[in-house]
Design a protein around this motif. Structure first.
Motif, PDB file in Angstrom:
ATOM      1  N   ALA A  16       6.270 -17.780 -21.427  1.00 16.16           N
ATOM      2  CA  ALA A  16       7.657 -17.031 -20.730  1.00 16.16           C
ATOM      3  C   ALA A  16       7.778 -17.974 -19.342  1.00 16.16           C
ATOM      4  O   ALA A  16       9.383 -17.745 -19.148  1.00 16.16           O
ATOM      5  CB  ALA A  16       7.288 -15.813 -20.394  1.00 16.16           C
ATOM      6  N   ASP A  17       7.007 -18.208 -18.596  1.00 12.61           N
ATOM      7  CA  ASP A  17       7.299 -19.036 -17.268  1.00 12.61           C
ATOM      8  C   ASP A  17       8.135 -20.195 -17.630  1.00 12.61           C
ATOM      9  O   ASP A  17       9.192 -20.686 -16.858  1.00 12.61           O
ATOM     10  CB  ASP A  17       5.918 -19.559 -16.515  1.00 12.61           C
ATOM     11  CG  ASP A  17       5.306 -18.122 -16.137  1.00 12.61           C
ATOM     12  OD1 ASP A  17       5.929 -17.212 -15.694  1.00 12.61           O
ATOM     13  OD2 ASP A  17       4.099 -17.942 -16.051  1.00 12.61           O
ATOM     14  N   VAL A  18       7.773 -21.057 -18.889  1.00 16.57           N
ATOM     15  CA  VAL A  18       8.396 -22.230 -19.172  1.00 16.57           C
ATOM     16  C   VAL A  18       9.875 -21.796 -19.614  1.00 16.57           C
ATOM     17  O   VAL A  18      10.760 -22.374 -19.199  1.00 16.57           O
ATOM     18  CB  VAL A  18       7.575 -23.186 -20.075  1.00 16.57           C
ATOM     19  CG1 VAL A  18       8.379 -24.390 -20.444  1.00 16.57           C
ATOM     20  CG2 VAL A  18       6.451 -23.416 -19.378  1.00 16.57           C
ATOM     21  N   GLU A  19       9.894 -20.949 -20.418  1.00 18.14           N
ATOM     22  CA  GLU A  19      11.086 -20.442 -20.972  1.00 18.14           C
ATOM     23  C   GLU A  19      12.101 -19.922 -20.025  1.00 18.14           C
ATOM     24  O   GLU A  19      13.202 -20.131 -20.393  1.00 18.14           O
ATOM     25  CB  GLU A  19      10.860 -19.258 -22.245  1.00 18.14           C
ATOM     26  CG  GLU A  19      10.330 -19.880 -23.469  1.00 18.14           C
ATOM     27  CD  GLU A  19      10.088 -18.790 -24.388  1.00 18.14           C
ATOM     28  OE1 GLU A  19       9.838 -17.579 -24.013  1.00 18.14           O
ATOM     29  OE2 GLU A  19      10.447 -19.071 -25.652  1.00 18.14           O
ATOM     30  N   ALA A  20      11.580 -19.375 -18.851  1.00 21.40           N
ATOM     31  CA  ALA A  20      12.578 -18.857 -17.760  1.00 21.40           C
ATOM     32  C   ALA A  20      13.450 -20.203 -17.385  1.00 21.40           C
ATOM     33  O   ALA A  20      14.418 -20.058 -16.679  1.00 21.40           O
ATOM     34  CB  ALA A  20      11.725 -18.140 -16.753  1.00 21.40           C
ATOM     35  N   LEU A  21      12.964 -21.268 -17.559  1.00 20.64           N
ATOM     36  CA  LEU A  21      13.386 -22.400 -16.900  1.00 20.64           C
ATOM     37  C   LEU A  21      14.409 -23.068 -17.976  1.00 20.64           C
ATOM     38  O   LEU A  21      15.389 -24.224 -17.818  1.00 20.64           O
ATOM     39  CB  LEU A  21      12.681 -23.369 -16.453  1.00 20.64           C
ATOM     40  CG  LEU A  21      11.755 -23.182 -15.540  1.00 20.64           C
ATOM     41  CD1 LEU A  21      10.517 -24.146 -15.285  1.00 20.64           C
ATOM     42  CD2 LEU A  21      12.448 -22.823 -14.340  1.00 20.64           C
ATOM     43  N   LEU A  22      14.392 -22.507 -19.308  1.00 21.09           N
ATOM     44  CA  LEU A  22      15.358 -23.289 -20.397  1.00 21.09           C
ATOM     45  C   LEU A  22      16.875 -23.183 -20.132  1.00 21.09           C
ATOM     46  O   LEU A  22      17.296 -22.109 -19.997  1.00 21.09           O
ATOM     47  CB  LEU A  22      15.018 -22.597 -21.892  1.00 21.09           C
ATOM     48  CG  LEU A  22      13.619 -23.056 -22.098  1.00 21.09           C
ATOM     49  CD1 LEU A  22      13.533 -22.230 -23.736  1.00 21.09           C
ATOM     50  CD2 LEU A  22      13.312 -24.404 -22.550  1.00 21.09           C
ATOM     51  N   PRO A  23      17.563 -24.203 -19.681  1.00 19.71           N
ATOM     52  CA  PRO A  23      18.809 -24.372 -19.769  1.00 19.71           C
ATOM     53  C   PRO A  23      19.591 -23.879 -21.131  1.00 19.71           C
ATOM     54  O   PRO A  23      18.917 -23.931 -22.130  1.00 19.71           O
ATOM     55  CB  PRO A  23      19.360 -25.601 -19.169  1.00 19.71           C
ATOM     56  CG  PRO A  23      18.300 -26.570 -19.942  1.00 19.71           C
ATOM     57  CD  PRO A  23      16.955 -25.741 -19.824  1.00 19.71           C
ATOM     58  N   THR A  24      20.854 -23.565 -20.951  1.00 25.29           N
ATOM     59  CA  THR A  24      21.492 -23.320 -22.183  1.00 25.29           C
ATOM     60  C   THR A  24      22.366 -24.687 -22.789  1.00 25.29           C
ATOM     61  O   THR A  24      23.127 -25.245 -22.015  1.00 25.29           O
ATOM     62  CB  THR A  24      22.641 -22.224 -21.947  1.00 25.29           C
ATOM     63  OG1 THR A  24      21.824 -20.994 -21.460  1.00 25.29           O
ATOM     64  CG2 THR A  24      23.388 -22.161 -23.241  1.00 25.29           C
ATOM     65  N   PHE A  25      22.140 -25.131 -23.975  1.00 30.16           N
ATOM     66  CA  PHE A  25      22.719 -26.232 -24.549  1.00 30.16           C
ATOM     67  C   PHE A  25      23.428 -25.668 -25.837  1.00 30.16           C
ATOM     68  O   PHE A  25      23.061 -25.631 -26.660  1.00 30.16           O
ATOM     69  CB  PHE A  25      21.575 -27.556 -24.885  1.00 30.16           C
ATOM     70  CG  PHE A  25      20.636 -27.798 -23.742  1.00 30.16           C
ATOM     71  CD1 PHE A  25      21.302 -28.933 -23.102  1.00 30.16           C
ATOM     72  CD2 PHE A  25      19.492 -27.371 -23.629  1.00 30.16           C
ATOM     73  CE1 PHE A  25      20.683 -29.522 -21.962  1.00 30.16           C
ATOM     74  CE2 PHE A  25      18.826 -27.848 -22.598  1.00 30.16           C
ATOM     75  CZ  PHE A  25      19.416 -29.041 -21.596  1.00 30.16           C
ATOM     76  N   THR A  26      24.846 -25.631 -25.283  1.00 28.01           N
ATOM     77  CA  THR A  26      25.819 -25.328 -26.382  1.00 28.01           C
ATOM     78  C   THR A  26      25.866 -26.496 -27.507  1.00 28.01           C
ATOM     79  O   THR A  26      26.234 -27.541 -27.021  1.00 28.01           O
ATOM     80  CB  THR A  26      27.084 -24.960 -26.011  1.00 28.01           C
ATOM     81  OG1 THR A  26      26.965 -24.073 -24.969  1.00 28.01           O
ATOM     82  CG2 THR A  26      28.194 -24.568 -27.049  1.00 28.01           C
ATOM     83  N   GLY A  27      25.560 -26.368 -28.581  1.00 28.50           N
ATOM     84  CA  GLY A  27      25.569 -27.222 -29.684  1.00 28.50           C
ATOM     85  C   GLY A  27      24.601 -28.344 -29.735  1.00 28.50           C
ATOM     86  O   GLY A  27      24.651 -29.233 -30.438  1.00 28.50           O
ATOM     87  N   ASP A  28      23.631 -28.387 -28.661  1.00 31.15           N
ATOM     88  CA  ASP A  28      22.529 -29.431 -28.770  1.00 31.15           C
ATOM     89  C   ASP A  28      21.449 -29.101 -29.461  1.00 31.15           C
ATOM     90  O   ASP A  28      21.181 -27.841 -29.802  1.00 31.15           O
ATOM     91  CB  ASP A  28      22.056 -29.362 -27.216  1.00 31.15           C
ATOM     92  CG  ASP A  28      23.188 -30.128 -26.415  1.00 31.15           C
ATOM     93  OD1 ASP A  28      24.046 -30.545 -26.868  1.00 31.15           O
ATOM     94  OD2 ASP A  28      22.843 -29.938 -25.139  1.00 31.15           O
ATOM     95  N   VAL A  29      20.914 -29.999 -30.141  1.00 31.22           N
ATOM     96  CA  VAL A  29      19.758 -29.983 -30.778  1.00 31.22           C
ATOM     97  C   VAL A  29      18.503 -30.380 -30.228  1.00 31.22           C
ATOM     98  O   VAL A  29      18.403 -31.475 -29.662  1.00 31.22           O
ATOM     99  CB  VAL A  29      19.844 -30.798 -32.127  1.00 31.22           C
ATOM    100  CG1 VAL A  29      18.705 -30.690 -33.122  1.00 31.22           C
ATOM    101  CG2 VAL A  29      21.354 -30.478 -33.014  1.00 31.22           C
ATOM    102  N   VAL A  30      17.532 -29.377 -30.237  1.00 30.49           N
ATOM    103  CA  VAL A  30      16.135 -29.697 -29.568  1.00 30.49           C
ATOM    104  C   VAL A  30      15.461 -30.570 -30.226  1.00 30.49           C
ATOM    105  O   VAL A  30      14.941 -29.815 -31.511  1.00 30.49           O
ATOM    106  CB  VAL A  30      15.305 -28.551 -29.284  1.00 30.49           C
ATOM    107  CG1 VAL A  30      14.314 -28.855 -28.467  1.00 30.49           C
ATOM    108  CG2 VAL A  30      16.344 -27.783 -28.177  1.00 30.49           C
ATOM    109  N   LEU A  31      15.005 -31.736 -30.133  1.00 29.12           N
ATOM    110  CA  LEU A  31      14.058 -32.607 -31.054  1.00 29.12           C
ATOM    111  C   LEU A  31      12.607 -32.242 -30.910  1.00 29.12           C
ATOM    112  O   LEU A  31      12.151 -32.006 -32.019  1.00 29.12           O
ATOM    113  CB  LEU A  31      14.195 -34.028 -30.671  1.00 29.12           C
ATOM    114  CG  LEU A  31      15.420 -34.548 -30.978  1.00 29.12           C
ATOM    115  CD1 LEU A  31      15.391 -36.248 -30.278  1.00 29.12           C
ATOM    116  CD2 LEU A  31      15.719 -34.830 -32.455  1.00 29.12           C
ATOM    117  N   ALA A  32      12.172 -31.864 -29.750  1.00 27.44           N
ATOM    118  CA  ALA A  32      10.683 -31.566 -29.718  1.00 27.44           C
ATOM    119  C   ALA A  32      10.441 -30.962 -28.231  1.00 27.44           C
ATOM    120  O   ALA A  32      11.439 -31.237 -27.298  1.00 27.44           O
ATOM    121  CB  ALA A  32       9.989 -32.629 -29.773  1.00 27.44           C
TER     122      ALA A  32
END
Length: 552
Positions: A16-32
């Motif tokens: 959850a600590d790491v997820e709190a830093l996740l930016p929003t990427f509209t249309g972006d695909v997370v490779l890994a």
């Protein structure tokens, strides 16, 4: 756009600590999601929530990756000066490569096989978990360099293209080399200003630079990772140009530069000046006040202009600094069909270079400028003490200084005057004095001084990552405040030096205590100046200073 999320986290951090830093990427695909191999458990937990792959790297592989903000403290704990940025870049580079890693990935683990995160039987591994020691290959760029909390840091990298940078002059394609023309003809997308794109008669997809350019550049590159990209640059791309910026982002191996004569070389050719004996000041995206630092009698200076407003600004600075008798030449559209050279600063066209043949006195280059060089309310390190202090701090090219309790800013300013690549942060709690520090920096030709308003140590916590690890620290004011020394000492890079000038009994007592535990050298500095007493001269002593110099 395809991206890689790299993270580093303390042992107490949760998903959850790491997820709190996740930016929003509209249309972006997370490779890994990528990190150091010691955190594969946390990476796998994150990946299982989102359906991402996991790629981990040993600290030795991450340590080989150059990043914008290396941290000695991170290196001391993990064996690499960066985790988040390095992991993201390394994995994105692997994705950009058409060949497999030299030390390839381990066989993927399947969630369907019943494998789970070590120590967490309730968390299955994601569909593919790759543990790899990938080498450095393939271009990649940091789209989000760093987002941090108290326990975690996140960085986002993306695949980027190989880039060819072609220098172009005011005459367009006419003087571009055959290699440059071939690159432009073979490109699928060409970046540049509208003027440059028109000059090059670009028929491929055109992308005009946004403003501001540098923050937008990583994403622009990532969005065109599959293209044959050419970037147009005025003159020599690696001389105050976009070529150097691209090399910093992608690495020299992935940027091919096709140079053109720079505006500096063309100006020197027209004026008959020796190029190796000319000072160059850029006003493109920078303050023209940097000109003040290089004004000395008999010197020749070229100012790279940001437009038609630069020549009048140069003339105003010359008049203000006692260099009004200097010869000013405006060179317009060098190499183009409408090239023009004249002396009327009020009639300059936008594309110009300003040449100054200096006539005046100028300030000394050695530390210890006259006290009246500074605007001050009395909070000023006097010139004799200042000269000794700068000698103890020992500025070197590219180094960063913290001037804590800056007063009038004299220490930071003369540090910056030592070399144009030196950097400094002046911390001053009084807003009026902080404004004075900024004004003094502008007057003395170092407008790039970073001034922070606030009391240490708290004011030091919000610094940009590039300013967070000083090579040297000077504490001139507020030394006895709780936590000031400890905060400065912990931030100082290994091998750096800290200098304290103690004047009060309380500060001398603290210096003596710290000297016992940290070592270093103590020097007592007493200065007397001759001053009138009646009809005679007598010696008036200044307050003695106890100077402590300690290396980390």
């Amino acid at each position: 756009m395809r991206v890689v999320l790299g993270f580093g986290a303390r042992s107490t951090a949760t998903a959850a600590d790491v997820e709190a830093l996740l930016p929003t990427f509209t249309g972006d695909v997370v490779l890994a999601v990528s990190t150091v191999d010691a955190r594969v458990d946390l990476a796998a937990e994150l990946a299982s929530r989102h359906g991402w792959e996991v790629v981990t790297h040993p600290a030795s592989a991450l340590a080989a990756v150059e990043v914008p903000n290396p941290s000695p403290r991170v290196a001391a704990h993990t064996g690499t000066p960066s985790v988040a940025e390095a992991a993201a870049l390394l994995t994105a580079r692997a994705a950009a490569s058409t060949s497999p890693p030299s030390a390839g990935p381990a066989a993927p683990s399947s969630a369907g096989s019943g494998a789970t995160v070590p120590g967490r039987s309730d968390v299955p591994l994601p569909a593919k978990t790759l543990v790899t020691t990938t080498a450095l290959y393939g271009p990649a760029v940091l789209v989000v360099a760093r987002q941090s909390s108290a326990v975690a840091t996140l960085a986002v990298a993306a695949v980027a293209p190989e880039v060819t940078v072609v220098g172009i002059g005011a005459d367009g394609l006419e003087s571009v080399s055959p290699a440059g023309r071939a690159a432009i003809a073979g490109a699928t997308v060409v970046f540049g200003s509208g003027r440059q794109l028109d000059l090059a008669a670009v028929t491929a997809k055109r992308v005009e630079w946004p403003s501001p350019l540098v923050p937008a550049l990583p994403r622009l590159l990532a969005e065109h990772h599959a293209d044959r990209v050419v970037v147009l640059a005025s003159g020599d791309p690696t001389y105050y140009g976009i070529g150097s910026t691209l090399v910093r982002l992608l690495g020299a191996a992935h940027v091919h530069v096709v140079p053109h004569p720079s505006s500096v070389s063309l100006a020197c050719a027209r004026l008959g000046w020796a190029q190796d004996d000319v000072e160059v000041v850029s006003a493109v995206g920078r303050s023209v006040d940097a000109l003040r630092r290089v004004l000395h009698n008999g010197r020749r200076v070229l100012v790279l202009s940001s437009g038609a407003a630069t020549p009048p600004s140069v003339a105003a600075i010359l008049a203000e600094t006692g260099f009004g008798d200097s010869t000013v030449t405006v060179l317009e559209s060098l190499g183009g069909p409408d090239e023009r050279i004249h002396h009327d600063v009020t009639a300059a066209r936008p594309l110009n270079v300003v040449a100054v043949d200096c006539r005046g006195s100028g300030a000394a280059l050695t530390p210890g400028l006259a006290d009246d060089s500074y605007s001050s309310d009395g909070q000023l390190t006097k010139r004799e003490i200042r000269a000794v202090t700068l000698a103890a701090l020992g500025p070197r090219p590219g180094e960063l200084l913290w001037d804590v309790g800056a007063g009038s800013g004299s220490i930071a300013i003369e540090w910056l005057r030592a070399h144009r690549s030196c950097r400094a942060v002046a911390v001053e709690r009084d807003p009026v004095r902080a404004e004075r520090v900024t004004a003094n920096a502008r007057t003395l030709g170092v407008p790039h001084l970073s001034t922070v308003v606030g009391a240490a140590p708290g004011a030091l916590d919000g610094l940009a990552p590039s300013e967070a690890i000083p090579d040297a620290v000077f504490i001139g004011g507020g030394f006895t405040a709780a936590g000031v020394f400890e905060r400065c000492w912990s931030a100082l890079r290994p091998g750096g030096r800290l200098v304290v000038n103690a004047v009060t009994v309380a500060s001398e007592r603290l210096v003596a205590e710290l000297h016992e535990t940290h070592g270093g050298s103590l020097t007592r500095i007493a200065v007397q100046r001759a001053a009138p007493v009646g009809g005679f001269l007598a010696w008036r002593p200044m307050m003695p200073v106890t100077q402590w110099v300690v290396w980390k």
